[in-house]
Design a protein around this motif. Structure first.
Motif, PDB file in Angstrom:
ATOM      1  N   GLU A 152      58.563  46.505 -19.986  1.00  0.00           N
ATOM      2  CA  GLU A 152      59.912  46.406 -20.555  1.00  0.00           C
ATOM      3  C   GLU A 152      60.667  47.723 -20.379  1.00  0.00           C
TER       4      GLU A 152
ATOM      5  N   SER B  21      50.171  34.306 -26.198  1.00  0.00           N
ATOM      6  CA  SER B  21      48.789  34.735 -26.348  1.00  0.00           C
ATOM      7  C   SER B  21      48.446  34.670 -27.830  1.00  0.00           C
TER       8      SER B  21
ATOM      9  N   ASN C 177      51.021  51.199 -36.849  1.00  0.00           N
ATOM     10  CA  ASN C 177      52.411  50.747 -36.737  1.00  0.00           C
ATOM     11  C   ASN C 177      53.146  51.532 -35.664  1.00  0.00           C
ATOM     12  N   ALA C 178      54.216  50.928 -35.151  1.00  0.00           N
ATOM     13  CA  ALA C 178      55.094  51.666 -34.247  1.00  0.00           C
ATOM     14  C   ALA C 178      55.652  52.855 -35.012  1.00  0.00           C
TER      15      ALA C 178
ATOM     16  N   TRP D  87      47.622  48.873 -22.304  1.00  0.00           N
ATOM     17  CA  TRP D  87      48.381  49.101 -23.557  1.00  0.00           C
ATOM     18  C   TRP D  87      48.029  48.031 -24.595  1.00  0.00           C
ATOM     19  N   ARG D  88      47.789  46.822 -24.163  1.00  0.00           N
ATOM     20  CA  ARG D  88      47.451  45.769 -25.119  1.00  0.00           C
ATOM     21  C   ARG D  88      46.129  46.072 -25.830  1.00  0.00           C
ATOM     22  N   GLY D  89      45.254  46.777 -25.141  1.00  0.00           N
ATOM     23  CA  GLY D  89      43.962  47.092 -25.751  1.00  0.00           C
ATOM     24  C   GLY D  89      43.893  48.476 -26.380  1.00  0.00           C
TER      25      GLY D  89
ATOM     26  N   ARG E 163      46.715  50.454 -27.456  1.00  0.00           N
ATOM     27  CA  ARG E 163      47.977  50.942 -27.993  1.00  0.00           C
ATOM     28  C   ARG E 163      47.789  51.791 -29.252  1.00  0.00           C
TER      29      ARG E 163
ATOM     30  N   GLU F 292      49.040  37.682 -30.920  1.00  0.00           N
ATOM     31  CA  GLU F 292      48.673  39.028 -30.499  1.00  0.00           C
ATOM     32  C   GLU F 292      49.646  40.013 -31.134  1.00  0.00           C
TER      33      GLU F 292
ATOM     34  N   PRO G 191      50.882  54.607 -30.484  1.00  0.00           N
ATOM     35  CA  PRO G 191      51.634  53.593 -31.236  1.00  0.00           C
ATOM     36  C   PRO G 191      53.142  53.735 -31.114  1.00  0.00           C
ATOM     37  N   TRP G 192      53.602  54.901 -30.650  1.00  0.00           N
ATOM     38  CA  TRP G 192      55.053  55.086 -30.464  1.00  0.00           C
ATOM     39  C   TRP G 192      55.564  54.314 -29.249  1.00  0.00           C
ATOM     40  N   VAL G 193      54.661  53.781 -28.452  1.00  0.00           N
ATOM     41  CA  VAL G 193      55.090  52.910 -27.345  1.00  0.00           C
ATOM     42  C   VAL G 193      55.307  51.524 -27.953  1.00  0.00           C
ATOM     43  N   ARG G 194      56.549  51.215 -28.247  1.00  0.00           N
ATOM     44  CA  ARG G 194      56.878  50.071 -29.095  1.00  0.00           C
ATOM     45  C   ARG G 194      56.912  48.745 -28.367  1.00  0.00           C
TER      46      ARG G 194
ATOM     47  N   CYS H 163      51.155  42.878 -30.392  1.00  0.00           N
ATOM     48  CA  CYS H 163      52.340  43.463 -29.770  1.00  0.00           C
ATOM     49  C   CYS H 163      52.885  42.699 -28.577  1.00  0.00           C
ATOM     50  N   TRP H 164      52.100  41.871 -27.973  1.00  0.00           N
ATOM     51  CA  TRP H 164      52.506  41.243 -26.722  1.00  0.00           C
ATOM     52  C   TRP H 164      53.483  40.116 -26.992  1.00  0.00           C
ATOM     53  N   LYS H 165      54.577  40.105 -26.212  1.00  0.00           N
ATOM     54  CA  LYS H 165      55.582  39.077 -26.440  1.00  0.00           C
ATOM     55  C   LYS H 165      55.234  37.748 -25.765  1.00  0.00           C
TER      56      LYS H 165
ATOM     57  N   PHE I 214      41.982  43.896 -27.233  1.00  0.00           N
ATOM     58  CA  PHE I 214      43.214  43.187 -27.593  1.00  0.00           C
ATOM     59  C   PHE I 214      43.177  42.862 -29.092  1.00  0.00           C
ATOM     60  N   GLN I 215      44.343  42.896 -29.716  1.00  0.00           N
ATOM     61  CA  GLN I 215      44.418  42.783 -31.182  1.00  0.00           C
ATOM     62  C   GLN I 215      45.216  41.539 -31.571  1.00  0.00           C
TER      63      GLN I 215
END
Lengths: 297, 122
Positions: free
Chosen positions: A223, B104, B65-66, A207-209, A211, B97, A215-218, B99-101, B88-89
């Motif tokens: 989590e 990173s 975007n989400a 998902w990190r790469g 997504r 990063e 994109p709806w996977v927020r 989206c990642w919490k 990875f972005q």
């Protein structure tokens, strides 16, 4: 032959359940009819399945739930017809001892909008979704297919059934269905749980790469896992060294598991002997808190 | 006691174009310098925090975007560096990063720009 039959698990029948609760200190048990899962998902016509679902549900409500309030029930819905399934949820879902809704899965991924009418009805009544292995996966047309074809033996199919759980969990998250139904929770029964670390390490990393595809996977898939899912412990795939299972459950997080027996099925886990090695606080989560949090009690 | 950073001249302002990243070797380190859409410059170590890839070989993109399930919404105003290896972005504005919490982030270097000249602090 008769002697052989007598050594099987003693059947739990309605008028003995109260004594069983008292003897073993059980605060509550969720009933789920195994037979009806196969019947409703594929072994009957759609019309028949609607009638059968209502008949089974009425039987359990009248004959079982009236015996003891500690008996809870996850009524089954005729999944072949989502609109009728939603109607069945609304027909009986207000019963105070109904605590979840059992969806016998058909060969449609759980994130697909096919199931949305059922999910909407469950949200209305604050009921979680409960899915249980039906036992006829990959045998009858319309049931969830297993990877790469039809297995030669029962044992091979039994070992492969967790695939359905893996595909369903991934589908619910990646499709955005969990975002569409932000209050909906899911209980997976008898699909195992030790595959979760592998699946979610992969899901989070990918998902990190990727997504941008979804994109709806927020948030990270892990989590969603902890917020929305519960997995029953039976059949507990135990390593030789019990300490390894403690480590694995610690890796997962004890908030994901819920004790189950599958009693009186042949491969049930023994209530007095299962997960004894867990620390007391983890046992409390697995044997009480997690179910109390997710079921509509 | 923190080591005092040194200032290196790395080029002229016109050398750095919006939407591209220029990789320079400064004092033995590979540093990518990118000009954001708002005109600011960012300097980052040419190493992805994930697996050490030469991240400055990646593209600078916007970001999805989400959104609601099934809907797509592309934000072209953010400057996101996408690693060429695993995708990875990282937000070039902040180094984090997207989206990642978890912890990173890109290793960032302070850039100074004035009188048509560009400098990096290491």
């Amino acid at each position: 032959m008769r002697e052989h039959l007598r050594v099987g698990p003693r059947r739990l029948i309605p008028n003995t359940s109260s004594a069983t609760f008292d003897t073993h200190g059980i605060d509550g048990a969720v009933l789920n009819c195994f037979d009806v899962g196969g019947l409703l998902s594929a072994q009957s016509s759609t019309e028949e399945s609607i009638v059968l679902a209502a008949a089974y549900n009425d039987y359990f409500i009248e004959e079982w739930l009236s015996v003891d309030r500690r008996l809870k029930y996850a009524p089954a819905v005729p999944t072949q017809d989502p609109a009728s399934s939603a109607a069945e949820v609304r027909r009986i879902g207000r019963h105070p001892q109904v605590v979840a809704v059992f969806i016998p899965l058909v060969n449609v991924l759980m994130g697909h909008r096919y199931y949305w009418p059922i999910y909407e009805a469950c949200i209305e009544l604050a009921l979680p979704i409960y899915v249980h292995v039906t036992g006829i996966e990959n045998i009858f047309t319309g049931t969830p297919t297993l990877a790469m074809g039809v297995a030669d033996s029962y044992i091979e199919r039994y070992a492969a059934v967790p695939q359905v759980g893996m595909a369903s969990v991934a589908s619910l998250i990646l499709s955005g269905t969990l975002e569409k139904f932000p209050k909906l929770k899911f209980i997976f029964a008898e699909y195992g749980f030790l595959w979760l670390p592998s699946l979610f390490y992969r899901l989070d990393r990918t998902w990190r790469g990727l997504r941008h595809e979804v994109p709806w996977v927020r948030k990270a898939p892990t989590e969603y896992l902890h917020e929305r899912f519960l997995f029953t412990t039976q059949p507990c795939d135990e390593p030789d060294d019990p300490k390894d299972l403690v480590t694995l459950i610690s890796m997962l997080g004890p908030d994901l598991l819920c004790f189950s027996t599958d009693y009186p099925h042949w491969d049930n886990d023994m209530p007095a002997g299962t997960l004894q090695m867990l620390p007391p606080e983890v046992r409390k989560a697995v044997f009480y808190d997690n179910a109390a949090r997710v079921l509509r009690l | 006691m923190a080591r005092e950073r040194q200032r290196f001249r790395i080029g002229k302002s016109i050398d750095f174009i919006v939407g591209s990243i220029k990789v320079l070797v400064v004092n033995g380190r590979e540093i990518g310098v990118a000009r954001l859409r708002n005109g600011e410059l960012r300097g980052v170590m040419n190493r992805c925090p994930h697996k050490g890839a030469p991240i400055c070989q990646g593209i600078i993109s916007g970001v999805w975007n989400a959104s609601a399930p099934g809907e797509l919404e592309f934000d072209e105003n953010r400057d996101v560096l996408v690693c060429p290896w695993h995708g990875f972005q990282y937000d070039l504005g902040t180094g984090t990063e997207v989206c990642w919490k978890g912890a990173s982030r890109l290793r960032m270097y302070t850039i100074e720009e004035g009188d048509g000249e560009v400098f990096v602090f290491i």
